[in-house]
Write a protein that holds these residues in place. Structure first.
Motif, mmCIF file in Angstrom:
data_model
loop_
_atom_site.group_PDB
_atom_site.id
_atom_site.type_symbol
_atom_site.label_atom_id
_atom_site.label_comp_id
_atom_site.label_asym_id
_atom_site.label_seq_id
_atom_site.Cartn_x
_atom_site.Cartn_y
_atom_site.Cartn_z
ATOM 1 N N MET A 57 0.854 -1.189 0.000
ATOM 2 C CA MET A 57 0.000 0.000 0.000
ATOM 3 C C MET A 57 0.886 1.234 0.000
ATOM 4 O O MET A 57 1.634 1.487 0.920
ATOM 5 N N ARG B 299 4.236 -2.793 17.716
ATOM 6 C CA ARG B 299 3.548 -3.355 16.544
ATOM 7 C C ARG B 299 2.081 -2.982 16.513
ATOM 8 O O ARG B 299 1.462 -3.002 15.457
ATOM 9 N N ARG C 292 8.415 0.824 8.726
ATOM 10 C CA ARG C 292 8.521 0.547 7.288
ATOM 11 C C ARG C 292 9.890 0.004 6.917
ATOM 12 O O ARG C 292 10.451 0.353 5.886
ATOM 13 N N GLY C 293 10.446 -0.805 7.776
ATOM 14 C CA GLY C 293 11.715 -1.451 7.448
ATOM 15 C C GLY C 293 12.938 -0.583 7.637
ATOM 16 O O GLY C 293 14.061 -1.035 7.438
ATOM 17 N N LEU C 294 12.751 0.676 8.033
ATOM 18 C CA LEU C 294 13.910 1.540 8.271
ATOM 19 C C LEU C 294 14.101 1.741 9.768
ATOM 20 O O LEU C 294 13.135 2.003 10.494
ATOM 21 N N LEU D 267 5.699 9.314 1.897
ATOM 22 C CA LEU D 267 6.523 8.642 2.902
ATOM 23 C C LEU D 267 7.599 7.790 2.240
ATOM 24 O O LEU D 267 8.563 7.395 2.880
ATOM 25 N N ASP D 268 7.391 7.461 0.978
ATOM 26 C CA ASP D 268 8.294 6.518 0.309
ATOM 27 C C ASP D 268 9.709 7.059 0.152
ATOM 28 O O ASP D 268 10.633 6.311 -0.133
ATOM 29 N N PHE E 120 11.831 8.313 2.216
ATOM 30 C CA PHE E 120 12.856 8.078 3.244
ATOM 31 C C PHE E 120 13.732 6.915 2.829
ATOM 32 O O PHE E 120 13.245 5.912 2.318
ATOM 33 N N VAL E 121 15.022 7.052 3.074
ATOM 34 C CA VAL E 121 15.929 5.936 2.785
ATOM 35 C C VAL E 121 16.790 5.660 4.011
ATOM 36 O O VAL E 121 16.934 6.498 4.897
ATOM 37 N N ALA E 122 17.341 4.468 4.034
ATOM 38 C CA ALA E 122 18.208 4.090 5.146
ATOM 39 C C ALA E 122 19.468 4.936 5.124
ATOM 40 O O ALA E 122 19.905 5.386 4.068
ATOM 41 N N ASP F 278 2.315 -6.063 2.646
ATOM 42 C CA ASP F 278 3.185 -4.956 2.249
ATOM 43 C C ASP F 278 4.621 -5.413 2.386
ATOM 44 O O ASP F 278 4.997 -5.982 3.414
ATOM 45 N N TYR G 226 8.665 -4.408 2.398
ATOM 46 C CA TYR G 226 9.647 -3.320 2.552
ATOM 47 C C TYR G 226 11.038 -3.914 2.390
ATOM 48 O O TYR G 226 11.336 -4.965 2.965
ATOM 49 N N GLY H 210 13.929 -2.664 3.363
ATOM 50 C CA GLY H 210 14.907 -2.353 4.410
ATOM 51 C C GLY H 210 15.854 -1.231 4.015
ATOM 52 O O GLY H 210 16.683 -0.806 4.811
ATOM 53 N N LYS H 211 15.751 -0.752 2.765
ATOM 54 C CA LYS H 211 16.639 0.324 2.309
ATOM 55 C C LYS H 211 15.882 1.623 2.096
ATOM 56 O O LYS H 211 16.452 2.696 2.156
ATOM 57 N N SER H 212 14.580 1.499 1.816
ATOM 58 C CA SER H 212 13.765 2.700 1.699
ATOM 59 C C SER H 212 12.432 2.445 2.384
ATOM 60 O O SER H 212 12.086 1.311 2.689
ATOM 61 N N ALA H 213 11.685 3.525 2.620
ATOM 62 C CA ALA H 213 10.414 3.398 3.324
ATOM 63 C C ALA H 213 9.291 3.041 2.366
ATOM 64 O O ALA H 213 8.140 2.977 2.758
ATOM 65 N N ALA I 92 6.560 1.211 0.358
ATOM 66 C CA ALA I 92 5.793 -0.021 0.529
ATOM 67 C C ALA I 92 5.466 -0.601 -0.833
ATOM 68 O O ALA I 92 5.099 0.129 -1.752
ATOM 69 N N SER J 163 6.991 -13.321 12.986
ATOM 70 C CA SER J 163 6.782 -12.743 14.324
ATOM 71 C C SER J 163 5.583 -13.394 15.005
ATOM 72 O O SER J 163 4.702 -13.959 14.347
ATOM 73 N N PRO K 112 -0.034 -6.214 12.952
ATOM 74 C CA PRO K 112 0.341 -7.023 11.796
ATOM 75 C C PRO K 112 1.409 -8.040 12.175
ATOM 76 O O PRO K 112 2.178 -7.809 13.116
ATOM 77 N N LEU L 17 4.849 -9.989 11.077
ATOM 78 C CA LEU L 17 5.975 -9.617 10.228
ATOM 79 C C LEU L 17 6.717 -10.879 9.799
ATOM 80 O O LEU L 17 7.039 -11.726 10.635
ATOM 81 N N LYS M 158 10.175 -11.829 8.325
ATOM 82 C CA LYS M 158 11.459 -11.155 8.114
ATOM 83 C C LYS M 158 12.406 -12.031 7.312
ATOM 84 O O LYS M 158 12.531 -13.219 7.564
ATOM 85 N N GLY N 9 17.257 -8.362 5.731
ATOM 86 C CA GLY N 9 16.743 -7.138 6.358
ATOM 87 C C GLY N 9 15.421 -6.670 5.779
ATOM 88 O O GLY N 9 14.805 -5.760 6.307
ATOM 89 N N HIS O 28 11.355 -7.147 4.879
ATOM 90 C CA HIS O 28 10.294 -7.850 5.592
ATOM 91 C C HIS O 28 8.927 -7.573 4.974
ATOM 92 O O HIS O 28 8.757 -6.612 4.206
ATOM 93 N N GLU P 87 4.790 -7.043 5.932
ATOM 94 C CA GLU P 87 3.856 -6.733 6.993
ATOM 95 C C GLU P 87 2.496 -7.288 6.572
ATOM 96 O O GLU P 87 1.964 -6.889 5.539
#
Lengths: 354, 341
Positions: free
Chosen positions: A1, A54, A126-128, A326-327, A329-331, B7, B9, B11-14, B16, B47, B54, B56, B58, B62, B64, B66
């Motif tokens: 989403m 969570r 979101r994984g970050l 929101l997309d 953002f990066v690590a 969804d 992700y 792990g490098k960017s937000a 989805a 999880s 939700p 997870l 994983k 890194g 994952h 949701e």
């Protein structure tokens, strides 16, 4: 989403935790902690935090907690040892206790810096991962130097100290590679402290007036120096002191807490996205009071329900005004984050919450 | 074949990615929105279920997923042979929660009844003498400042009492190192108590209350019993531990309430300690040809003295200092036990 928030839009946090559900997690993990003489408490803590993280969601995605129970266990053992030593020293001899207190104060900022690092590096959305880049030197300034100045000026500069602490915490935090900004100045803190002082003075004046009145009424028709007159005097003082504490804790505590939370979060932003908080003192007061009554009446079994109620209220009264997607953002340089995260995990998690 | 929407992700960017999860032999397929991954099931971490939160999934690198569709995911996990941990199963049932309440209460009670005294005793006998000396001196100094004043007994009388006691044989052969000091007890009246460093404080009022010196000796033997078992120290340690645990548990609720269990605890344990000290004193008195009933006589007098004081003018309690000067609730029981000896 994949959300796309073209124009500025305030998005609230959602909390889906439920008392009964959390109660079962809490009590099962508490029983396991007791059966293992406290060792399992580190795993219990991770599970409890995961439940809260969570069940907190923002814009359709949830937060997550990654703390390593073994690192937390190490931290807990160290913390208990430290506290026992401190307690023993205090009981042995006041001078020794004072020395231990000084040592504790000296290492405290370092511990805070470590625990902030641990907490943020182990939080994600979101994984970050979030992160904390505050230096040890900065922690000493914020948590030792400024409070000391605050005390030396008889509290006059305490609002500045409070602002410095919050600025240290928020300015050094980041989400992925994006840093948080903190714009709440000393003025706002001075305003809240001044109002608090005013209310405290009013409270004292009112209580003294009522206390004197009651004392005078109780000693009517009693000879000077009578035990009864003394009793009336003692009763009056007791009334004033007790009343002061009750009113201060029950009313001024939630008021102060609400105002500070709103001030701090309304002055915090993540990049272009401003945070906001609209906690109301009377709501917090209602939650604190009912939680307290519930915990006392159930001999502590209400505690998990109380925690859920407070968390729900606090989370659902916070929002972020999103500017764009929101997309984006990066690590942070992925390597740096994980290495730092592990390093922090190897050290302490002292669970010092503010 | 169950299909689950999720969804993803990286792990490098937000960002989805809307994906579909499905099973293929021993692997999980993640497909959609530009993602196409195939991950062996044993490399995945799923999880625990936590209510509406939700779940997870994983990946080792890194990334994952949701998942909010709990029913569909449960079917997929079942097909993949995933089984929740035993703690999760305990957490999901009210029956187990009830059992956990019982275990927590019973465990807490057992820890309080047996664990706490055992730990305190262990610590009490591990503390170095230097620490005890320090503690005893600062306590006596504190008492001298407020509660006690110098003794008005003649020095010769003090010496003869001390000497009479020192001459006695002690039951365990060596006895605890100790020193007897005399003070005017003022508000606390007739009393005697032992400090952690071996100082036994005797009030003038107790000396004048006794009709026979052997009664004073008996009280001193009782206090030596407290010392040899390090009772005051153990109570102090127990109080600290209970205060610590209570403060940690109540935490944000109230710091005032944290002090209450400590008070209750000290009343509870002083009885056990009194009985132990009585037994020690009885053994010591018998070994020296003195009747243990001397201690019983003295206890009776002390109780009468304090009772008359209590019912007297201001009703002020005698055990202001809790641990050290605690009143003895089951005195008649103790007197009976001593007279049986």
């Amino acid at each position: 989403m994949s959300q796309n928030f073209g124009t500025a839009q305030a998005v609230g946090f959602r909390f889906s935790g439920r008392g009964g559900e959390y109660f079962r997690i809490w009590i099962v993990n508490l029983a396991l902690s007791i059966l293992t003489l406290g060792i399992y408490s580190a795993w219990a803590k991770v599970r409890r935090l995961q439940y809260f993280y969570r069940n907190t969601s923002f814009a359709g995605s949830s937060f997550d907690y990654h703390g390593d129970p073994k690192a937390i266990l190490k931290g807990r053992i160290a913390a208990v040892l430290l506290l026992v030593l401190y307690n023993v020293a205090g009981n042995l001899d006041p001078t020794l206790g004072l020395g231990a207190f000084a040592v504790l104060m000296l290492v405290f900022p370092w511990l805070v810096q470590r625990s902030l690092r641990f907490k943020l590096h182990n939080s994600s959305y979101r994984g970050l991962r979030f992160g904390f880049d505050g230096t040890v030197g900065g922690a000493y300034k914020a948590f030792l130097m400024w409070p000391t100045i605050g005390y030396l000026t008889l509290g006059l500069l305490m609002p500045v100290a409070h602002q410095r602490i919050k600025a240290y915490q928020h300015r050094n935090s980041r989400y992925g590679s994006e840093a948080f900004r903190f714009t709440a100045g000393e003025g706002g803190f001075f305003g809240i402290y001044l109002k608090l002082l005013g209310m405290l003075i009013l409270l004292i004046v009112a209580l003294v007036a009522v206390g004197v009145g009651l004392g005078w009424f109780a000693s009517l028709g009693v000879q000077d120096g009578d035990p009864e007159q003394q009793a009336a005097l003692v009763g009056m003082i007791l009334f004033a002191v007790l009343g002061f504490y009750i009113v201060a804790f029950l009313f001024l505590g939630p008021w102060f807490s609400a105002r500070i939370q709103n001030l701090v979060w309304n002055g915090t932003a993540l990049g272009p996205h401003g945070c906001s908080s609209n906690v109301r003192a009377r709501d917090l007061f209602r939650i604190y009071l009912t939680n307290f009554i519930g915990i006392v009446l159930t001999l502590g079994l209400f505690k998990p329900f109380a925690d859920i109620r407070l968390a729900r209220y606090r989370m659902e009264h916070m929002a972020v005004t999103l500017q764009g997607s929101l997309d984006e953002f990066v690590a942070a340089q992925q390597q740096g984050v994980s290495a730092a995260g592990e390093e922090a995990a190897d050290l302490f998690d002292f669970d010092i919450s503010f | 074949m169950p299909m689950v929407s999720a969804d993803y992700y990286d792990g490098k960017s937000a960002r989805a990615h809307s994906v579909r999860l499905s099973l293929s032999a021993d692997a999980l397929l993640v497909q959609g929105d530009g993602i196409d991954r195939r991950e062996p099931l044993h490399t995945l971490h799923v999880s625990e279920p936590m209510g509406a939160a939700p779940r997870l999934i994983k990946f080792a690198d890194g990334a994952h997923c949701e998942v909010r569709d709990h029913a569909a995911l449960a079917a997929l996990l079942e097909a993949g042979g995933h089984r929740d941990g035993w703690v999760v199963r305990l957490q999901s049932r009210w029956g187990w929660a009830l059992a956990a309440v019982i275990i927590a209460v019973a465990g807490g009670a057992a820890g309080y009844r047996w664990g706490l005294p055992a730990v305190s005793e262990w610590i009490a006998f591990k503390l170095p003498d230097k620490a005890l000396a320090q503690m005893g001196q600062s306590t006596l100094a504190f008492l001298d400042e407020g509660v006690l004043s110098p003794s008005s007994l003649p020095a010769a009388r003090q010496h003869s009492l001390s000497n009479a006691f020192e001459k006695l044989a002690v039951p365990d052969g060596m006895g605890a190192g100790h020193e007897i000091v005399f003070r005017n007890g003022r508000a606390i009246g007739a009393n005697a108590f032992a400090l952690p460093d071996g100082t036994i404080v005797v009030t003038d009022q107790l000396v004048s209350l006794a009709r026979h010196d052997e009664e004073i000796i008996a009280v001193l033997a009782h206090e030596l019993g407290h010392l040899s078992r390090r009772h005051s120290l153990r109570m102090l340690i127990q109080g600290s531990i209970v205060g610590f645990v209570a403060a940690w548990y109540l935490g944000d609720v109230s710091n005032v309430a944290a002090g209450l269990p400590t008070v209750m605890l000290q009343a509870r344990y002083s009885r056990d300690h009194e009985r132990e000290a009585d037994e020690y004193a009885a053994a010591m008195l018998k070994a020296n040809g003195i009747s243990p009933s001397r201690l019983a006589d003295m206890l009776e007098k002390l109780e009468q003295a304090h009772a008359s004081k209590k019912s007297g003018e201001d009703g002020e309690q005698t055990d202001v200092f809790g641990g050290y000067l605690a009143s003895h609730p089951a005195t008649s029981e103790r007197i009976k036990a001593l007279e049986r000896d």
